[in-house]
Every structure is written in C-alpha cells, then in structure tokens.
Write a protein that holds these residues in place. Sequence first.
Motif, mmCIF file in Angstrom:
data_model
loop_
_atom_site.group_PDB
_atom_site.id
_atom_site.type_symbol
_atom_site.label_atom_id
_atom_site.label_comp_id
_atom_site.label_asym_id
_atom_site.label_seq_id
_atom_site.Cartn_x
_atom_site.Cartn_y
_atom_site.Cartn_z
ATOM 1 N N LYS A 91 26.599 71.800 13.959
ATOM 2 C CA LYS A 91 26.732 71.734 12.507
ATOM 3 C C LYS A 91 26.318 73.079 11.923
ATOM 4 O O LYS A 91 25.261 73.616 12.268
ATOM 5 C CB LYS A 91 25.837 70.614 11.967
ATOM 6 C CG LYS A 91 25.855 70.416 10.473
ATOM 7 C CD LYS A 91 24.895 69.275 10.106
ATOM 8 C CE LYS A 91 24.794 69.103 8.608
ATOM 9 N NZ LYS A 91 23.800 68.038 8.262
ATOM 10 N N SER A 93 32.633 75.535 12.139
ATOM 11 C CA SER A 93 32.447 75.035 13.505
ATOM 12 C C SER A 93 33.700 74.292 13.934
ATOM 13 O O SER A 93 34.230 73.466 13.178
ATOM 14 C CB SER A 93 31.241 74.091 13.573
ATOM 15 O OG SER A 93 31.168 73.456 14.840
ATOM 16 N N SER A 119 32.041 69.937 14.366
ATOM 17 C CA SER A 119 30.769 69.751 13.675
ATOM 18 C C SER A 119 29.979 68.575 14.217
ATOM 19 O O SER A 119 28.788 68.439 13.934
ATOM 20 C CB SER A 119 31.006 69.560 12.177
ATOM 21 O OG SER A 119 31.847 68.447 11.936
ATOM 22 N N SER A 120 30.624 67.689 15.009
ATOM 23 C CA SER A 120 29.871 66.602 15.635
ATOM 24 C C SER A 120 29.022 67.117 16.789
ATOM 25 O O SER A 120 28.123 66.428 17.265
ATOM 26 C CB SER A 120 30.823 65.516 16.141
ATOM 27 O OG SER A 120 31.591 65.978 17.243
ATOM 28 N N GLU A 140 17.749 68.260 9.187
ATOM 29 C CA GLU A 140 19.129 68.352 9.661
ATOM 30 C C GLU A 140 19.951 69.385 8.897
ATOM 31 O O GLU A 140 21.125 69.589 9.202
ATOM 32 C CB GLU A 140 19.798 66.972 9.553
ATOM 33 C CG GLU A 140 19.154 65.929 10.455
ATOM 34 C CD GLU A 140 19.786 64.555 10.328
ATOM 35 O OE1 GLU A 140 20.689 64.402 9.467
ATOM 36 O OE2 GLU A 140 19.390 63.643 11.073
ATOM 37 N N ASP A 141 19.354 70.044 7.912
ATOM 38 C CA ASP A 141 20.064 71.055 7.115
ATOM 39 C C ASP A 141 20.018 72.391 7.860
ATOM 40 O O ASP A 141 18.941 72.958 8.055
ATOM 41 C CB ASP A 141 19.394 71.196 5.742
ATOM 42 C CG ASP A 141 20.153 72.123 4.804
ATOM 43 O OD1 ASP A 141 20.871 73.020 5.295
ATOM 44 O OD2 ASP A 141 19.995 71.984 3.579
ATOM 45 N N ASN A 173 23.951 69.022 17.021
ATOM 46 C CA ASN A 173 24.086 67.590 16.767
ATOM 47 C C ASN A 173 24.017 66.814 18.079
ATOM 48 O O ASN A 173 23.076 66.067 18.306
ATOM 49 C CB ASN A 173 25.407 67.312 16.046
ATOM 50 C CG ASN A 173 25.506 65.888 15.526
ATOM 51 O OD1 ASN A 173 24.750 65.011 15.926
ATOM 52 N ND2 ASN A 173 26.445 65.645 14.653
#
Length: 453
Positions: free
Chosen positions: A292, A285, A288-289, A251-252, A306
């Motif tokens: 990201k 962003s 960001s939801s 997820e990074d 995301n």
Amino acid sequence: MKTTNKLKLISTSAVALTLFASLALVQPASAALKTSADFTDLAGSNAALKTKIDRMIADGIFEGVSDNTFGISQNMTRAQFAKVATKIYNIPVDLTVKVSSFTDVHADDTANGWAIPYIEAAKKAGLIDGVTDTTFLPGESVTAAQLDTVLLKGLGKTVSMTSSPWYTDAIKQATALGIHPTSKTGDQAATREDLVLSSFGAQEAFNAQKPPVVTPTNPSNVSIVGDYKIASVIDSGLTSSATGVSQADAEDPTISKFAKEIKIKVTSAAGEEIAIPGVVQSVFSSNSSIAKVGLSSDHHAYVIGNKPGTADVSVMVKIGDGEAKQLHVTVTVQSDPVTVKTLTAGETSITETMTVVGSVYTGNFNAYDAMDLTAIDSYDNKYEGTDVKDYKFALGTLFITNDIQGEAGSAVGSVMVESDGTVKVTGNVTSFELTAVSASGVKATSYITLVKN
C-alpha cells in the motif's frame, strides 16, 4: 503524554525546502483583489510593512479579519495559526470536515468552529498537535517562541528544547536570522503583524540558503535508492492490535512507523549527490493488496506492507523545470514478524526526585520518558522517544528492575513498573537498575538515582 505549551512541528529538512516554494494558493476572486489599501487599520502603517502584507495576501497566506479590517494588532490564536500553517506549508485541507478530534473544538462554536478543517489537516500533517491528547485550546494566543519554532523548523533548523525556558535556543536562532518578533520575550503573544514580518524574513532566509536546483538531462541522474523489503503488518493482523496509536495511523503509509520512504537520489553530471526537496508527483502500486502506497503533503512517497508478495511501485518525479520521469522499484512484503534488532537508551544515568517521609521514598515517573529509548526493528525502521511506547504492541517492550538499594538501617523497599511504563517506588529505595527488554530479548539499561524532594 506530558502537557506542554509547545507546538509539535514537522522538522524534516525536506519540508523546509518546499516551505516557500509553493505558495501560490487559490483564493476567491474577491480575496485575490485585496491589497493593504483596502484595510482601514493599515492606513497608518509604513510602506515596508504594507509591501510585505501585500505579498502575503497575494500568496494566499493572509486575509483580513473582516472586509475592511486586517487585524494587524490582534493576537494570533491557535485556530488562526492552524489555518496560516496549512497555507504556508501548502497542506491539503478537506473543507468538508466538520468534526474535530479535540473535545474543545466544536462546529457550533462561532469563534473557532470554522477552523476544524484546518486544525485537522495541520494535525494530520504533523504541524501542530493538541495541548493535551484531547484538547487544542483554539482561542489561546500563539507565543513568539512558538512562532519562532515553526519558522525555524520550516527552514530545516534543529531547535533544542532542553534549556530552561524551553525556547531559549529558538529565540537565539530566530534573532540571528532576523525573524524573531522585535522586543518580545518567548512567552509573549504574537500578533498578526509579528507573523507577517517573521514569515517574510523566513522567506528571505530560505531563498538565501536553498540548494541549487538541477534539471537532469539524463535519466540516470535520477534514481530510487534503498532495499524495499518490508513486513506484512496489515493482513497479518498486527496493525489491528495497535494500542498506542490508532489502527488507521498504523496503516497509513505517510504516518506509520512500519512504512518506508521511497528515497529519490539525484546526482550532477560530475556524479555528486544534490540536495532536493520533495519531488514526487504521484506514486502507484501494481497491487495495493500487497504493498500500500501513499504520497505525503510535502511530496514524498511511502510504502507499507499489507500481505506477503511482491509489487511494482512506480513513482513519478519532477525536478526543477525538467520533464516528469517515471521510476520503478520492486517492493517485497515478507511474512517474517517485526522484531527489535537494537535497543538503546539516550539517558543511562537518571536522577528522579521523590517525596520522602522519614526514610520512605514514594513517587512515580515514566520509564519510556526517562530512558529516552530508540529501537531499530528487523526491517531497519527506527522508533524514537514516544514511538517505542506507542508501538509496544509490535516491539513488545517491558521493564525489569535489578540491584535495588536503600538507606542503611531499614529494609529495602520495592520498585514496580506497570505495562505503560509508569514506575512506582515504595519504601526505602535510593537507587536501582532499570532495564528495557524487547520481545526479541534485546536490552537497554539505565541506572536510576532517587533524591529527596
């Protein structure tokens, strides 16, 4: 993962362009005042070496091993090298980190515990990995070949490691550039003097080869290029099912193979594209939801999906001595799943050595390693080498065997491929076809020949 004495390094040319461009690191006042004259073990050193040491001290790359000792003849350990590497590449280090991801590095180790923040920062940045998945060997000496490879990669050179010994090409290139430690073989330990001299020579080589720096006078000279349609991989639950990599890495944005780099293009007044280092100062962003974003240590921007939707991503860039400019791009996160579009094998004809008793072949090898697979997914992200194995949870790769052949005169044996790619051959088998198949049905095939040990 194979155990190796090689250091795993960043190899992008973008990092090469910032290798020596940002070395003015903050040092304590006492360290900033030090010069070679303050260290008793440098009293007999020649003026040229002292000049280079003074430069490295001033740039914050080196310190003494004590208040009045530089340690010029000491070997450079992997722990010490992790610190030097983060300074050379200007990698952010969180000095509050006290727990290592390696089982052999402990905070209460008086010899190496201090290096935990640097080791973890270097690992996160992709500069240096462990000797195995769980061990770092912090007190082990860095070899001349490892030193060569670090500096060559930093200069944007491609280093082949397929020869025997693995460092043959590294030494050849480093010698040609004048940065290989004098009169040392690749497997000999590198001293702190070697690192000073080699790093200084690499800096000169960098200055001689760096591309022209441009300061655009028209905003149209700087733009974002590419199509930013990416998959919803976090909210969909895909990354939470990660197995070969951690969920955090999956997820990074700066690490994950699901992420895309936001590419910056610069052209001259004549319309010619100009090579640039990492130039992104910040990235944001609007939601960001949905999308990201992340900024890497070498000033490149990345985005990962995301949940489905659109977001405006703004990127602040600064080129040369020009003014900072803000660029925007719309990122679309889609619900379509990640699937494999193409799958190719780097090795299509493979010979493996097996133990033979009579006419019975037994032995193991890994299909992912042997086939050297490359996959391109439906969002044009590339997975190479171990990436195909690490991201199996998304790509769905598995293996099948066909056309199993054995020696005449007895029943043909069997071949089984386990879920991690381990190939187990039992009985009378001399050759077979090994096919990697993705969840989307895309295939790649290699022909395996077994020879007696």
